[in-house]
Design a protein around this motif. Structure first.
Motif, PDB file in Angstrom:
ATOM      1  N   LEU A 151       7.587 -16.454  -3.338  1.00 32.38           N
ATOM      2  CA  LEU A 151       8.448 -15.714  -4.265  1.00 32.38           C
ATOM      3  C   LEU A 151       7.666 -14.607  -4.968  1.00 32.38           C
ATOM      4  CD1 LEU A 151      11.073 -15.347  -5.887  1.00 32.38           C
ATOM      5  CD2 LEU A 151      10.258 -17.133  -7.442  1.00 32.38           C
ATOM      6  N   GLU A 152       6.470 -14.936  -5.451  1.00 39.30           N
ATOM      7  CA  GLU A 152       5.651 -13.942  -6.144  1.00 39.30           C
ATOM      8  C   GLU A 152       5.270 -12.794  -5.214  1.00 39.30           C
ATOM      9  OE1 GLU A 152       1.413 -13.712  -8.636  1.00 39.30           O
ATOM     10  OE2 GLU A 152       2.260 -15.647  -8.034  1.00 39.30           O
ATOM     11  N   ALA A 153       4.872 -13.130  -3.993  1.00 31.98           N
ATOM     12  CA  ALA A 153       4.487 -12.081  -3.042  1.00 31.98           C
ATOM     13  C   ALA A 153       5.684 -11.230  -2.644  1.00 31.98           C
ATOM     14  CB  ALA A 153       3.853 -12.718  -1.807  1.00 31.98           C
ATOM     15  N   ALA A 154       6.840 -11.860  -2.459  1.00 30.32           N
ATOM     16  CA  ALA A 154       8.045 -11.107  -2.089  1.00 30.32           C
ATOM     17  C   ALA A 154       8.446 -10.149  -3.203  1.00 30.32           C
ATOM     18  CB  ALA A 154       9.185 -12.073  -1.765  1.00 30.32           C
ATOM     19  N   HIS A 155       8.413 -10.618  -4.454  1.00 28.85           N
ATOM     20  CA  HIS A 155       8.781  -9.757  -5.579  1.00 28.85           C
ATOM     21  C   HIS A 155       7.862  -8.547  -5.671  1.00 28.85           C
ATOM     22  CE1 HIS A 155      11.310 -12.730  -8.210  1.00 28.85           C
ATOM     23  NE2 HIS A 155      11.877 -12.414  -7.066  1.00 28.85           N
ATOM     24  N   ALA A 156       6.597  -8.733  -5.334  1.00 31.03           N
ATOM     25  CA  ALA A 156       5.651  -7.612  -5.386  1.00 31.03           C
ATOM     26  C   ALA A 156       6.031  -6.508  -4.406  1.00 31.03           C
ATOM     27  CB  ALA A 156       4.239  -8.100  -5.100  1.00 31.03           C
ATOM     28  N   HIS A 157       6.842  -6.856  -3.401  1.00 34.41           N
ATOM     29  CA  HIS A 157       7.291  -5.876  -2.401  1.00 34.41           C
ATOM     30  C   HIS A 157       8.802  -5.634  -2.497  1.00 34.41           C
ATOM     31  CE1 HIS A 157       3.435  -5.655  -0.260  1.00 34.41           C
ATOM     32  NE2 HIS A 157       3.319  -6.940  -0.509  1.00 34.41           N
ATOM     33  N   ASP A 158       9.355  -5.861  -3.694  1.00 31.25           N
ATOM     34  CA  ASP A 158      10.786  -5.597  -3.952  1.00 31.25           C
ATOM     35  C   ASP A 158      11.705  -6.401  -3.046  1.00 31.25           C
ATOM     36  OD1 ASP A 158      10.266  -3.740  -6.012  1.00 31.25           O
ATOM     37  OD2 ASP A 158       9.916  -2.160  -4.536  1.00 31.25           O
ATOM     38  N   HIS A 159      11.316  -7.624  -2.749  1.00 35.84           N
ATOM     39  CA  HIS A 159      12.164  -8.542  -1.996  1.00 35.84           C
ATOM     40  C   HIS A 159      12.414  -9.796  -2.822  1.00 35.84           C
ATOM     41  CE1 HIS A 159      11.262  -5.951   1.392  1.00 35.84           C
ATOM     42  NE2 HIS A 159      12.016  -6.672   2.198  1.00 35.84           N
ATOM     43  N   ASP A 160      13.491 -10.464  -2.500  1.00 39.46           N
ATOM     44  CA  ASP A 160      13.800 -11.766  -3.089  1.00 39.46           C
ATOM     45  C   ASP A 160      13.816 -12.804  -1.976  1.00 39.46           C
ATOM     46  OD1 ASP A 160      14.216 -11.149  -5.925  1.00 39.46           O
ATOM     47  OD2 ASP A 160      15.909  -9.959  -5.210  1.00 39.46           O
ATOM     48  N   ILE A 161      13.976 -14.069  -2.358  1.00 34.03           N
ATOM     49  CA  ILE A 161      13.987 -15.134  -1.362  1.00 34.03           C
ATOM     50  C   ILE A 161      15.293 -15.917  -1.444  1.00 34.03           C
ATOM     51  CG2 ILE A 161      11.485 -15.330  -1.382  1.00 34.03           C
ATOM     52  CD1 ILE A 161      11.783 -17.901  -3.004  1.00 34.03           C
ATOM     53  N   LEU A 162      15.655 -16.499  -0.339  1.00 33.84           N
ATOM     54  CA  LEU A 162      16.824 -17.376  -0.242  1.00 33.84           C
ATOM     55  C   LEU A 162      16.366 -18.690   0.367  1.00 33.84           C
ATOM     56  CD1 LEU A 162      19.936 -17.815  -0.387  1.00 33.84           C
ATOM     57  CD2 LEU A 162      20.055 -16.907   1.957  1.00 33.84           C
ATOM     58  N   LEU A 163      16.536 -19.793  -0.369  1.00 31.23           N
ATOM     59  CA  LEU A 163      16.104 -21.094   0.112  1.00 31.23           C
ATOM     60  C   LEU A 163      17.211 -21.748   0.923  1.00 31.23           C
ATOM     61  CD1 LEU A 163      14.326 -22.608  -3.041  1.00 31.23           C
ATOM     62  CD2 LEU A 163      13.393 -21.120  -1.262  1.00 31.23           C
ATOM     63  N   VAL A 164      16.837 -22.301   2.071  1.00 35.37           N
ATOM     64  CA  VAL A 164      17.765 -23.098   2.877  1.00 35.37           C
ATOM     65  C   VAL A 164      17.051 -24.397   3.236  1.00 35.37           C
ATOM     66  CG1 VAL A 164      19.070 -21.165   3.813  1.00 35.37           C
ATOM     67  CG2 VAL A 164      17.005 -21.908   4.983  1.00 35.37           C
ATOM     68  N   ALA A 165      17.810 -25.455   3.422  1.00 34.33           N
ATOM     69  CA  ALA A 165      17.226 -26.755   3.749  1.00 34.33           C
ATOM     70  C   ALA A 165      16.773 -26.769   5.196  1.00 34.33           C
ATOM     71  CB  ALA A 165      18.247 -27.864   3.503  1.00 34.33           C
ATOM     72  N   ALA A 166      15.487 -27.045   5.411  1.00 30.83           N
ATOM     73  CA  ALA A 166      14.953 -27.030   6.771  1.00 30.83           C
ATOM     74  C   ALA A 166      15.633 -28.061   7.656  1.00 30.83           C
ATOM     75  CB  ALA A 166      13.445 -27.281   6.743  1.00 30.83           C
ATOM     76  N   GLU A 167      16.065 -29.181   7.053  1.00 24.94           N
ATOM     77  CA  GLU A 167      16.700 -30.236   7.848  1.00 24.94           C
ATOM     78  C   GLU A 167      18.064 -29.810   8.393  1.00 24.94           C
ATOM     79  OE1 GLU A 167      13.452 -31.800   5.697  1.00 24.94           O
ATOM     80  OE2 GLU A 167      15.192 -30.739   4.919  1.00 24.94           O
ATOM     81  N   ASP A 168      18.714 -28.847   7.745  1.00 27.47           N
ATOM     82  CA  ASP A 168      20.011 -28.356   8.219  1.00 27.47           C
ATOM     83  C   ASP A 168      19.755 -27.134   9.098  1.00 27.47           C
ATOM     84  OD1 ASP A 168      22.594 -27.572   8.656  1.00 27.47           O
ATOM     85  OD2 ASP A 168      23.213 -27.645   6.554  1.00 27.47           O
ATOM     86  N   HIS A 169      19.324 -27.410  10.326  1.00 37.06           N
ATOM     87  CA  HIS A 169      18.907 -26.317  11.201  1.00 37.06           C
ATOM     88  C   HIS A 169      20.081 -25.406  11.555  1.00 37.06           C
ATOM     89  CE1 HIS A 169      16.649 -24.049  14.073  1.00 37.06           C
ATOM     90  NE2 HIS A 169      17.324 -24.486  15.095  1.00 37.06           N
ATOM     91  N   ALA A 170      21.264 -25.969  11.748  1.00 36.67           N
ATOM     92  CA  ALA A 170      22.425 -25.151  12.091  1.00 36.67           C
ATOM     93  C   ALA A 170      22.729 -24.158  10.969  1.00 36.67           C
ATOM     94  CB  ALA A 170      23.641 -26.045  12.358  1.00 36.67           C
ATOM     95  N   ARG A 171      22.614 -24.613   9.735  1.00 33.20           N
ATOM     96  CA  ARG A 171      22.852 -23.729   8.595  1.00 33.20           C
ATOM     97  C   ARG A 171      21.783 -22.643   8.531  1.00 33.20           C
ATOM     98  NH1 ARG A 171      26.222 -21.095   5.411  1.00 33.20           N
ATOM     99  NH2 ARG A 171      25.412 -20.775   3.299  1.00 33.20           N
ATOM    100  N   THR A 172      20.544 -23.017   8.775  1.00 32.78           N
ATOM    101  CA  THR A 172      19.465 -22.034   8.775  1.00 32.78           C
ATOM    102  C   THR A 172      19.727 -20.938   9.805  1.00 32.78           C
ATOM    103  OG1 THR A 172      17.850 -23.705   8.095  1.00 32.78           O
ATOM    104  CG2 THR A 172      16.985 -21.705   9.102  1.00 32.78           C
ATOM    105  N   MET A 173      20.109 -21.340  11.014  1.00 33.45           N
ATOM    106  CA  MET A 173      20.376 -20.371  12.067  1.00 33.45           C
ATOM    107  C   MET A 173      21.542 -19.453  11.673  1.00 33.45           C
ATOM    108  SD  MET A 173      18.138 -20.918  14.425  1.00 33.45           S
ATOM    109  CE  MET A 173      18.860 -20.114  15.868  1.00 33.45           C
TER     110      MET A 173
END
Length: 342
Positions: free
Chosen positions: A85-107
């Protein structure tokens, strides 16, 4: 000052269509996207970031597939998330968390363009997700180092070299039987990439130094850790441990959740540190320093891993000719109270 409603009226589309075009949450036809961009230009709509997202078809969001299961240490996982998150913000990006166990949702999140790229954590050997991740139209960076990455970019700590370094440092300080304490692996279960490489490095270093290996697999419950200490680490002055062997005089702990009960169990068995047993943790620096005694450690550089993962994502986003590659971060050893001075 122009608003999204003004843009929708000028472009002859619905307000929701403008919203989807700016956010990237739903696919928009090229013709409609061009009309909306033209309306933005004519009306001088701000913020500029929204117009830039429309023009570049970027969301400035990086997805992170975060594991949530019994095997992972939530504290360590959130350190990874915080560093990304800190590194992304330094480059004007944000993050979106998804559950790794829900692979279909991630895709689905990636395929629908809700994120510009994906960072996937908690890789296991022969990970069933890899073939699908490799087919995604957006960049993917793995935190982990599987033997076969499917052509995807990888970043991780060099656990093999790190464990070898820990064995060598204990041997330099006089240890003659060095044990490795790790969580148990199920015979039919997944093998985390870091676990395979740490065990391999331990075996290689023991062979190199002609040391008898002692692998201690234990859970993190106090009763399990105490039983492991009695079986393998108690017994001094030439006596044998409960397993019939000489007790270890050096211990590498690659098991963050076992560290608090380990300190209590050693005290209960009257094992003195570092006089009887020298300890080295393979762990984040704050974890190694958080117990009753600051532990010598091979520090797990979570902030550097997070920064590197974001850098690799941005490299892949910024230049089509950049090929996915792997980066392993080198280990370093910090001597503290739980090992003897040289």
């Amino acid at each position: 000052m122009a608003t999204m409603t003004d843009i929708a009226r000028e472009a002859g589309v619905s307000l929701s269509t403008v919203s989807y075009a700016l956010s990237g949450k739903r696919p928009i036809s090229d013709a409609t996207r061009t009309r909306i961009q033209s309306a933005i230009d004519r009306l001088d709509y701000h913020p500029a970031a929204a117009a830039r997202a429309l023009a570049t078809q970027r969301t400035s969001l990086i997805g992170i597939a975060v594991p949530r299961h019994e095997r992972v240490d939530d504290h360590v996982i959130m350190e990874f998330v915080g560093s990304i998150l800190e590194a992304a913000h330094a480059h004007d990006h944000d993050i979106l968390l998804v559950a790794a166990e829900d692979h279909a949702r991630t895709m689905k999140v990636v395929e629908e363009g809700k994120v510009d790229a994906l960072i996937a954590m908690d890789l296991v050997e022969e990970d069933p997700r890899l073939s699908a991740l490799a087919r995604l139209p957006r960049p993917v960076v793995l935190i982990g180092y599987p033997q076969d990455s499917g052509g995807l970019a990888c970043v991780d700590f060099d656990f093999l070299s790190g464990t070898m370094l820990a064995v060598r440092e204990l041997a330099r300080r006089g240890a003659r039987r060095v044990a490795l304490m790790v969580p148990p692996l199920r015979a039919d279960g997944p093998v985390p990439t870091y676990a395979r490489r740490a065990r391999l490095g331990y075996e290689m270093a023991c062979r190199e130094l002609d040391l008898e290996p002692l692998l201690i697999e234990t859970g993190h419950d106090p009763e399990e850790v105490e039983a492991a200490v009695r079986a393998h680490l108690a017994g001094r002055g030439g006596s044998v441990a409960a397993d019939g062997s000489l007790p270890a005089d050096g211990l590498i702990v690659h098991h963050e959740r076992a560290l608090p009960p380990l300190a209590r169990a050693l005290a209960a068995q009257q094992v003195s540190v570092p006089e009887d047993l020298q300890l080295v943790a393979i762990a984040p620096r704050d974890v190694a320093q958080s117990g009753p005694a600051e532990m010598s450690s091979v520090d797990l550089p979570i902030p550097a891993i997070g920064r590197t993962a974001v850098t690799m994502v941005l490299e892949l986003l910024g230049a089509s000719e950049v090929a996915p590659h792997s980066r392993l971060l080198s280990p370093s050893f910090t001597a503290r109270a739980t090992t003897r001075a040289l």
